[in-house]
Design a protein around this motif. Structure first.
Motif, short mmCIF file in Angstrom:
data_model
loop_
_atom_site.label_atom_id
_atom_site.label_comp_id
_atom_site.label_asym_id
_atom_site.label_seq_id
_atom_site.Cartn_x
_atom_site.Cartn_y
_atom_site.Cartn_z
N GLY A 139 0.81 -1.21 0.00
CA GLY A 139 0.00 0.00 0.00
C GLY A 139 0.83 1.25 0.00
O GLY A 139 2.06 1.22 -0.08
N ASN A 140 0.14 2.38 0.10
CA ASN A 140 0.78 3.68 0.01
C ASN A 140 0.88 4.38 1.37
O ASN A 140 1.32 5.51 1.45
CB ASN A 140 0.02 4.57 -0.98
CG ASN A 140 -1.45 4.67 -0.61
OD1 ASN A 140 -1.93 4.03 0.31
ND2 ASN A 140 -2.17 5.49 -1.36
N GLY A 141 0.46 3.72 2.43
CA GLY A 141 0.53 4.30 3.76
C GLY A 141 1.07 3.29 4.76
O GLY A 141 1.42 2.16 4.38
N PHE A 142 1.17 3.72 6.00
CA PHE A 142 1.72 2.85 7.04
C PHE A 142 0.83 2.82 8.27
O PHE A 142 0.18 3.80 8.59
CB PHE A 142 3.12 3.33 7.45
CG PHE A 142 4.13 3.22 6.36
CD1 PHE A 142 4.42 4.31 5.56
CD2 PHE A 142 4.79 2.03 6.11
CE1 PHE A 142 5.35 4.22 4.54
CE2 PHE A 142 5.72 1.95 5.09
CZ PHE A 142 6.00 3.05 4.30
N GLU A 143 0.86 1.66 8.93
CA GLU A 143 0.15 1.47 10.19
C GLU A 143 1.16 0.90 11.20
O GLU A 143 1.93 0.01 10.85
CB GLU A 143 -0.99 0.47 9.97
CG GLU A 143 -1.73 0.07 11.19
CD GLU A 143 -2.79 -0.98 10.86
OE1 GLU A 143 -2.41 -2.11 10.46
OE2 GLU A 143 -3.97 -0.66 10.99
N VAL A 144 1.15 1.42 12.41
CA VAL A 144 2.09 0.96 13.43
C VAL A 144 1.64 -0.40 13.95
O VAL A 144 0.52 -0.58 14.40
CB VAL A 144 2.19 1.97 14.59
CG1 VAL A 144 3.09 1.43 15.69
CG2 VAL A 144 2.71 3.30 14.09
N VAL A 145 2.55 -1.38 13.86
CA VAL A 145 2.32 -2.71 14.41
C VAL A 145 2.86 -2.77 15.83
O VAL A 145 2.25 -3.35 16.73
CB VAL A 145 2.99 -3.81 13.54
CG1 VAL A 145 2.85 -5.18 14.15
CG2 VAL A 145 2.45 -3.77 12.12
N ARG A 146 4.02 -2.15 16.02
CA ARG A 146 4.66 -2.08 17.34
C ARG A 146 5.40 -0.75 17.44
O ARG A 146 6.09 -0.36 16.50
CB ARG A 146 5.65 -3.23 17.52
CG ARG A 146 6.36 -3.21 18.87
CD ARG A 146 7.39 -4.31 19.01
NE ARG A 146 8.58 -3.98 18.22
CZ ARG A 146 9.44 -4.87 17.78
NH1 ARG A 146 9.28 -6.15 18.05
NH2 ARG A 146 10.49 -4.51 17.08
N PRO A 147 5.27 -0.03 18.56
CA PRO A 147 5.97 1.25 18.69
C PRO A 147 7.48 1.06 18.79
O PRO A 147 7.96 -0.04 19.06
CB PRO A 147 5.41 1.84 19.98
CG PRO A 147 4.90 0.68 20.76
CD PRO A 147 4.49 -0.36 19.76
N ALA A 148 8.20 2.14 18.57
CA ALA A 148 9.65 2.16 18.72
C ALA A 148 9.99 2.77 20.08
O ALA A 148 9.22 3.56 20.61
CB ALA A 148 10.29 2.97 17.61
N SER A 169 -6.87 5.60 0.96
CA SER A 169 -7.53 6.22 -0.18
C SER A 169 -7.19 7.71 -0.25
O SER A 169 -7.06 8.38 0.77
CB SER A 169 -9.05 6.03 -0.09
OG SER A 169 -9.52 6.63 1.09
N GLY A 170 -7.00 8.19 -1.47
CA GLY A 170 -6.70 9.60 -1.68
C GLY A 170 -5.27 9.98 -1.39
O GLY A 170 -4.95 11.16 -1.33
N LYS A 171 -4.40 9.03 -1.21
CA LYS A 171 -2.99 9.32 -0.91
C LYS A 171 -2.13 8.78 -2.02
O LYS A 171 -2.30 7.65 -2.46
CB LYS A 171 -2.60 8.68 0.43
CG LYS A 171 -1.21 9.06 0.89
CD LYS A 171 -0.93 8.50 2.26
CE LYS A 171 0.47 8.84 2.69
NZ LYS A 171 0.81 8.25 3.97
N ARG A 172 -1.17 9.60 -2.45
CA ARG A 172 -0.24 9.15 -3.48
C ARG A 172 0.70 8.12 -2.91
O ARG A 172 0.85 7.98 -1.70
CB ARG A 172 0.58 10.33 -4.00
CG ARG A 172 -0.23 11.31 -4.78
CD ARG A 172 0.64 12.33 -5.43
NE ARG A 172 1.88 12.56 -4.72
CZ ARG A 172 2.52 13.69 -4.65
NH1 ARG A 172 2.02 14.74 -5.25
NH2 ARG A 172 3.65 13.82 -4.01
N ASP A 173 1.42 7.44 -3.81
CA ASP A 173 2.40 6.45 -3.38
C ASP A 173 3.47 7.14 -2.53
O ASP A 173 4.02 8.15 -2.93
CB ASP A 173 3.04 5.77 -4.59
CG ASP A 173 3.87 4.57 -4.20
OD1 ASP A 173 4.77 4.22 -4.96
OD2 ASP A 173 3.61 3.98 -3.13
#
Length: 189
Positions: A139-148, A169-173
């Motif tokens: 995809g073109n976005g990110f989701e946090v799986v585990r914090p740093a 949706s609505g976000k460029r690569d």
């Protein structure tokens, strides 16, 4: 309560208000620079105090200056190693509670407060890509799986966060240069 009044149903408002109050308290908590322990400054301070104490001893019982400095240096290094081990354990505990989404929010809050009080910054925003590794997804976005987790005293990254690629949706690569992609290093058949 009268006969005409219906009992109030839980709406979650109280829990949301508690969560907002807790987050506001965490924003106010910061690692205080005056608590920063610099090994060289600490060793210098200990050496000065040791020299004062040694001057009170008779000449024949006095250890050499090099022996004292060596012993103090070893003690300071051991103290910093102990702190690193302690911080690593706290980070592992917080990461485990975050990943399993345990309902024991009080325990999680206590652990997080302890981390912050110890000078550990918990990074939960994918905007700080240099602290994360992309572990899965497309995809073109990110989701946090585990914090740093970052040690503010040393600036060292204690534990890398993990990101999952997701479609937004609505976000460029998005081509993040600061984020490492763990899946990109794997060989494709």
């Amino acid at each position: 309560m009268s006969k005409n009044e219906a009992p109030k149903k839980p709406t979650g408002r109280r829990a949301r208000n508690e969560a907002r109050a807790w987050e506001a308290d965490m924003d106010l908590r910061t690692y205080r620079p005056e608590q920063f322990l610099d090994p060289a400054a600490l060793l210098s301070s200990f050496t000065e105090k040791a020299q004062e104490l040694l001057e009170q001893l008779p000449d024949e019982d006095r250890p050499r200056g090099a022996q004292v400095t060596s012993a103090l240096r070893q003690a300071v290094l051991e103290a910093f190693r102990t702190r690193e081990q302690y911080v690593a354990r706290l980070v592992e505990t917080d990461a485990a509670s975050w990943a399993t989404r345990m309902p024991a929010k009080n325990m999680r809050r206590a652990i997080r407060a302890s981390l912050i009080d110890s000078g550990i910054r918990v990074v939960e925003s994918s905007d700080e890509g240099e602290y994360f590794v992309v572990v899965e997804g497309e995809g073109n976005g990110f989701e946090v799986v585990r914090p740093a987790y970052v040690d503010q005293a040393t600036g060292k990254l204690i534990l890398s966060g993990q990101l999952r690629r997701v479609f937004v949706s609505g976000k460029r690569d998005d081509s993040r240069t600061g984020t490492q992609d763990a899946t990109a290093t794997e060989e494709k058949p």
